[in-house]
Design a protein around this motif. Structure first.
Motif: not given
Length: 214
Positions: A196-213
């Motif tokens: 929630k504070k910054q992009k995780p160290r794993i570079d492919k992680f995504f948290s886009t609102s359009a893809d939120k289950a």
């Protein structure tokens, strides 16, 4: 008299031939007109029309359950020191793995199955890490799902007496979800490494609102 009879017969024959010729020409004209008025129909082929294939919507509940299942299998295998069972949950051709349990010395992210395997086995036998488990629960809480890839977060971590965070990136191979990137941070490191504070160290992680289950 005979000459007149022959002349008369010749005239009648020529007259009869003229009538027959007119009839033949007339019939040909009718056929031509009918052909012009009724052209042959061209059958439409399937390539003349665009084919629209409707894709099925993502069944989020099914996909969430499948992702949860593979992470639970990893969690249990890690705590059982079972490297073979861990490999079954990973996309070993592209695996990335890391843990953060010391704020001033986070373990670097390892890439490739050979380095990841060495890193995990090192945690199992290392000074200060031997016997440490992944806790406190395998439950994942947040999911972002696309058709062939997904991200997830669980409030658990390696070597944490209190819930930290596990960050996951998964890919779907056929009908099976596999972990391709994984990182965890203990609670005392979340001020820096929380998703929630910054992009995780794993570079492919995504948290886009359009893809939120849901």
């Amino acid at each position: 008299m005979q000459l007149r009879f022959m002349f008369t017969s010749l005239l009648l024959a020529l007259f009869a031939m003229g009538i027959v010729s007119v009839g033949i020409v007339g019939c040909g004209s009718d056929d031509a007109e009918e052909t012009a008025e009724k052209p042959a129909a061209t059958a439409a082929t399937s390539s003349d029309e665009p084919v629209v294939v409707a894709s099925r919507p993502i069944d989020f509940e099914v996909e969430k359950a499948a992702i949860q299942k593979v992470f639970t299998a990893f969690y249990e295998a890690f705590n059982d020191n079972d490297i073979r069972a861990i490999a079954e949950t990973f996309d070993t051709g592209s695996i990335v793995f890391g843990t953060i349990f010391a704020g001033n010395e986070p373990v670097p992210v390892a890439e490739g199955w050979n380095d990841v395997k060495i890193g995990i086995e090192g945690l199992w036998i290392g000074i200060g890490t031997k016997g440490a488990k992944w806790g406190t629960s395998p439950q994942l809480t947040d999911f972002w799902i696309r058709r062939k890839e997904a991200s997830a977060v669980g409030y658990n971590c390696y070597k944490g007496a209190y819930p930290g965070e596990t960050h996951l990136y998964l890919v779907k191979k056929g009908d099976e979800w596999l972990i391709q990137q994984l990182d965890s941070a203990t609670q005392n490191n979340l001020t820096i490494f929380s998703w929630k504070k910054q992009k995780p160290r794993i570079d492919k992680f995504f948290s886009t609102s359009a893809d939120k289950a849901p």
